[in-house]
Design a protein around this motif. Structure first.
Motif, PDB file in Angstrom:
ATOM      1  N   GLU A  45       8.192   0.102   1.003  1.00  0.00           N
ATOM      2  CA  GLU A  45       7.052   0.775   0.218  1.00  0.00           C
ATOM      3  C   GLU A  45       6.440   1.799   1.000  1.00  0.00           C
ATOM      4  O   GLU A  45       6.144   1.313   2.385  1.00  0.00           O
ATOM      5  N   ILE A  46       5.512   2.565   0.582  1.00  0.00           N
ATOM      6  CA  ILE A  46       4.554   3.284   1.328  1.00  0.00           C
ATOM      7  C   ILE A  46       3.311   2.282   1.676  1.00  0.00           C
ATOM      8  O   ILE A  46       3.274   1.210   1.014  1.00  0.00           O
ATOM      9  N   PRO A  47       2.557   2.660   2.575  1.00  0.00           N
ATOM     10  CA  PRO A  47       1.532   1.799   3.126  1.00  0.00           C
ATOM     11  C   PRO A  47       0.488   1.422   1.759  1.00  0.00           C
ATOM     12  O   PRO A  47       0.239   2.359   0.951  1.00  0.00           O
ATOM     13  N   THR A  48       0.067   0.371   1.652  1.00  0.00           N
ATOM     14  CA  THR A  48      -0.951  -0.092   0.669  1.00  0.00           C
ATOM     15  C   THR A  48      -1.898  -0.988   1.278  1.00  0.00           C
ATOM     16  O   THR A  48      -1.798  -1.600   2.253  1.00  0.00           O
ATOM     17  N   PRO A  49      -3.230  -1.371   0.382  1.00  0.00           N
ATOM     18  CA  PRO A  49      -4.285  -2.204   1.020  1.00  0.00           C
ATOM     19  C   PRO A  49      -3.873  -3.705   0.918  1.00  0.00           C
ATOM     20  O   PRO A  49      -2.923  -4.078   0.077  1.00  0.00           O
ATOM     21  N   THR A  50      -3.995  -4.436   1.848  1.00  0.00           N
ATOM     22  CA  THR A  50      -3.981  -5.947   1.759  1.00  0.00           C
ATOM     23  C   THR A  50      -4.972  -6.634   0.893  1.00  0.00           C
ATOM     24  O   THR A  50      -6.031  -6.161   0.704  1.00  0.00           O
ATOM     25  N   TRP A  51      -4.736  -7.880   0.890  1.00  0.00           N
ATOM     26  CA  TRP A  51      -5.533  -8.754   0.054  1.00  0.00           C
ATOM     27  C   TRP A  51      -6.965  -8.956   0.896  1.00  0.00           C
ATOM     28  O   TRP A  51      -8.002  -8.880   0.160  1.00  0.00           O
ATOM     29  N   LEU A  52      -7.010  -8.589   2.219  1.00  0.00           N
ATOM     30  CA  LEU A  52      -8.277  -8.720   2.941  1.00  0.00           C
ATOM     31  C   LEU A  52      -9.007  -7.580   2.498  1.00  0.00           C
ATOM     32  O   LEU A  52     -10.230  -7.345   2.369  1.00  0.00           O
ATOM     33  N   ALA A  53      -8.472  -6.265   2.344  1.00  0.00           N
ATOM     34  CA  ALA A  53      -9.222  -5.209   2.119  1.00  0.00           C
ATOM     35  C   ALA A  53      -9.577  -5.207   0.470  1.00  0.00           C
ATOM     36  O   ALA A  53     -11.026  -4.951   0.437  1.00  0.00           O
ATOM     37  N   HIS A  54      -8.751  -5.891  -0.444  1.00  0.00           N
ATOM     38  CA  HIS A  54      -9.212  -6.048  -1.716  1.00  0.00           C
ATOM     39  C   HIS A  54     -10.552  -7.083  -1.762  1.00  0.00           C
ATOM     40  O   HIS A  54     -11.317  -6.823  -2.562  1.00  0.00           O
ATOM     41  N   ASP A  55     -10.292  -7.845  -0.881  1.00  0.00           N
ATOM     42  CA  ASP A  55     -11.518  -8.934  -0.937  1.00  0.00           C
ATOM     43  C   ASP A  55     -12.599  -8.324  -0.302  1.00  0.00           C
ATOM     44  O   ASP A  55     -13.663  -8.700  -1.332  1.00  0.00           O
TER      45      ASP A  55
END
Length: 680
Positions: A633-643
């Motif tokens: 996939e194209i780059p996306t935010p990780t769970w750390l960024a979402h946290d």
């Protein structure tokens, strides 16, 4: 294949041999000019359809069912789908999932049992053990409750002061410690016993009681055609803290599953003894079972060793037996991704994805020579080498993903990741400081520590089948028509054959052609004619609720003329009109729309759909090979960024020091391979 099919195939073999392959296909669909002639030729028509199916079955191990009621001798049918038997849907599920009945979950905070886990997987709103409300974006199609076999159900028994538990001296000790507020002391006693491979509570009656409770709950949630709930457990072999764990899955219902109790590491730490157990189960019940290994990256080279547990070189019988009982491998999950390693694949810029390579569970540091025996690509290459020597491939496995969640919540999306344990659910104090694996050496310097923030929100199993039932999904796993996802639900399909043309990947009957003239993921090619090379048709569709696609790649492994395994990656489709160079690689990155501070991205780059036709330009019919598809996939935010965005939490300094590594990533899928074997 049913007995009916075999009987008809034998009966009409001579008649069918009068037709060419293309005529057989015409006969199958009633378009041949001779299709409506005499009854004798009608018999040929029956055989033509069955013969085509048998060719398909032998080519890629498809378990295609042909019923007597499907066969008509006296009329042509209008609907073209009456006899369609190939898989036509992807079903998503989690094959590695723990509830409070696993002692390393229930004794450290998980209060949710199999009932809540199954309701959550079916799309219901569930309150987590820490009081957070949780729901999946879309329900799963299937779930395996795979609680650890070792002291199964200890925490619920303590909670209810189970009379059977209180009769057991060690059970009463655990109970009294927990009830007096000394739960961590009880857990550590249990943990130390397990590390020493000593069963602290060898009580089959207790194990059977809790096993049958799980069975009843699972069977109550199984809804054929709607949602599949599998009976299963995890065998947690950890010799010298090296991971050899397997999840066991039963194809059958409660009547068969109740005839056994789960096999634990206290019974044996040797995988061959687990295979004995599975074989005995099938003989006793008439049912079917399989085992799924996982986390080779924590095995210190044991997962794909070319020696048995007793130190003897593996032989042909071992290779065949391993693939009989372990047809698929869990290649990605919370405890790291196990597809490839940058040390083994230095030219693969996507190989270093959530790489856990410090050691085992805290006792032994990693050595470079262990790595080829721990990662899927290295093991697939080893399998080719072993097959050339033994005549059988011990590592001819398909690939799936799973969660290994110990929260009872199968969450794999980055914005909805509840962590590995209940104590590290969103907002919990130890979400970033908890040690999943701790440096346990007496003189350890902490270099073997692995923190929860290094986890990946993964993964899922994609299964190609015709219906959502235990039988159909299990059979797809057995024939390896499955693929792994790091959590996204992209659709991926690949076929290999000898005569596909470039424009056929765009045909509306792409799958029909793929099955009739080739093999799907998990299949086998052989007998290359002079001048032929494998041709591939691949399609990928983005997750409806996720990110666009960057590229489709084919990963090839083969044996060179010296008998050494080699590998190469080919980009076969890329988004946004980018160019693939003559060397088979696209040098232009897809771009990046991630806003790390807001944990967002846009689908203004990448493509929603990618399709590829590829013919191996370097094929040698004398060389064994495998091919699997990787889609990025194209780059996306990780769970750390979402946290950080959703909870306003401070992230570890190590994360902030490498934001491009830890706060964004490219999710991916890996298909089961397709193998080529020379006729000789």
């Amino acid at each position: 294949m049913l007995t009916t099919a075999k009987f008809l195939a034998q009966k009409f073999l001579k008649a069918a041999n009068k037709f060419t392959r293309s005529e057989l296909i015409q006969l199958q669909f009633g378009t041949h000019p001779k299709s409506m002639l005499s009854l004798e030729k009608m018999a040929r028509l029956v055989f033509a359809g069955l013969f085509t199916l048998l060719i398909s079955v032998s080519a890629h191990a498809q378990d295609v069912a042909v019923e007597e009621s499907d066969v008509t001798l006296d009329r042509r049918e209008y609907s073209p789908y009456l006899h369609q038997a190939h898989p036509d849907r992807v079903f998503w599920g989690d094959t590695h999932h723990h509830t409070s009945y696993s002692t390393d979950a229930g004794m450290i905070g998980n209060r949710l049992g199999p009932e809540e886990a199954l309701r959550f997987a079916k799309g219901e709103l569930v309150t987590s053990s820490t009081g957070l409300r949780a729901r999946l974006i879309r329900p799963l199609d299937f779930l395996v409750i795979s609680d650890h076999a070792e002291t199964l159900g200890l925490a619920p028994m303590i909670e209810e002061s189970n009379p059977l538990l209180l009769k057991d001296p060690m059970g009463k000790r655990f109970h009294d410690l927990v009830k007096s507020g000394r739960g961590w002391e009880a857990y550590n006693i249990w943990k130390e016993s397990g590390a020493a491979n000593v069963d602290p509570m060898p009580n089959t009656e207790l194990q059977r009681t809790m096993w049958e409770r799980i069975i009843a709950t699972v069977d109550g949630h199984n809804q054929p055609g709607v949602f599949t709930a599998f009976h299963g457990f995890e065998w947690t072999s950890t010799p010298n803290l090296r991971n050899l764990h397997r999840v066991v899955i039963f194809r059958d219902g409660k009547e068969q599953a109740k005839q056994v109790v789960p096999f634990s590491m206290f019974d044996s730490t040797d995988p061959e003894k687990l295979w004995d157990y599975l074989e005995a189960y099938e003989k006793r019940t008439g049912g079917r079972a399989l085992a799924i290994p996982h986390n080779g990256n924590l095995s210190q080279g044991l997962m794909f060793s070319v020696e048995t547990m007793s130190g003897k070189p593996i032989d042909t019988a071992y290779a065949k037996r391993r693939m009989r009982w372990e047809p698929i491998y869990e290649v990605t999950q919370i405890k790291g991704d196990g597809e490839a390693h940058p040390f083994l694949s230095p030219t693969d810029e996507y190989a270093d994805y959530y790489t856990w390579d410090k050691g085992d569970f805290g006792l032994n540091p990693k050595q470079p020579e262990m790595l080829p025996h721990e990662y899927a690509r290295g093991a697939l290459k080893l399998g080719l080498e072993q097959e050339a020597e033994l005549g059988a491939n011990p590592f001819k496995f398909g690939m799936i993903g799973a969660t290994d969640s110990h929260t009872s919540l199968a969450t794999t999306r980055e914005e909805n990741f509840f962590g590995k344990f209940s104590g590290v659910e969103p907002g919990q104090e130890h979400r970033f400081t908890d040690l999943i694996s701790q440096d346990l050496r007496p003189d350890g310097d902490g270099s073997l520590n692995v923190y929860h923030w290094e986890s990946t929100a993964a993964g899922l199993a994609g299964v190609w089948a015709r219906e959502n039932t235990r039988e159909a999904i299990f059979d797809a796993m057995s024939r390896k028509e499955v693929y792994a996802s790091t959590g996204t639900r992209m659709l991926v399909r690949v076929f290999a054959g000898w005569d596909f043309e470039a424009d056929e990947v765009h045909r509306p009957d792409f799958a029909t052609q793929g099955y009739q003239r080739g093999v799907p993921m998990g299949g086998d090619l052989s007998d290359a004619a002079e001048g032929q090379a494998p041709t591939f048709m691949i399609r990928a569709l983005r997750d409806a609720d996720g990110a666009n696609l960057d590229r489709i790649q084919i990963v090839k492994g083969w044996l060179d003329k010296t008998g050494q395994a080699q590998e190469r990656i080919y980009d076969v489709a890329v988004s946004d009109g980018r160019k693939i160079e003559p060397d088979g690689r696209c040098k232009t990155p897809v771009g990046d729309t991630v806003d790390i501070s807001n944990a967002t991205f846009t689908n203004t780059i990448g493509d929603a759909v990618l399709a590829a036709y590829w013919k191996d330009p370097d094929f040698d019919p004398a060389q064994r090979a495998f091919y699997y598809v990787r889609v990025l996939e194209i780059p996306t935010p990780t769970w750390l960024a979402h946290d950080r965005k959703a909870l306003g939490v401070a992230l570890p300094e190590a994360v902030l020091a490498e934001p491009n590594k830890w706060l964004k990533h490219q999710e991916r899928a890996y298909t089961s391979p397709i193998w080529y074997t020379p006729e000789s």
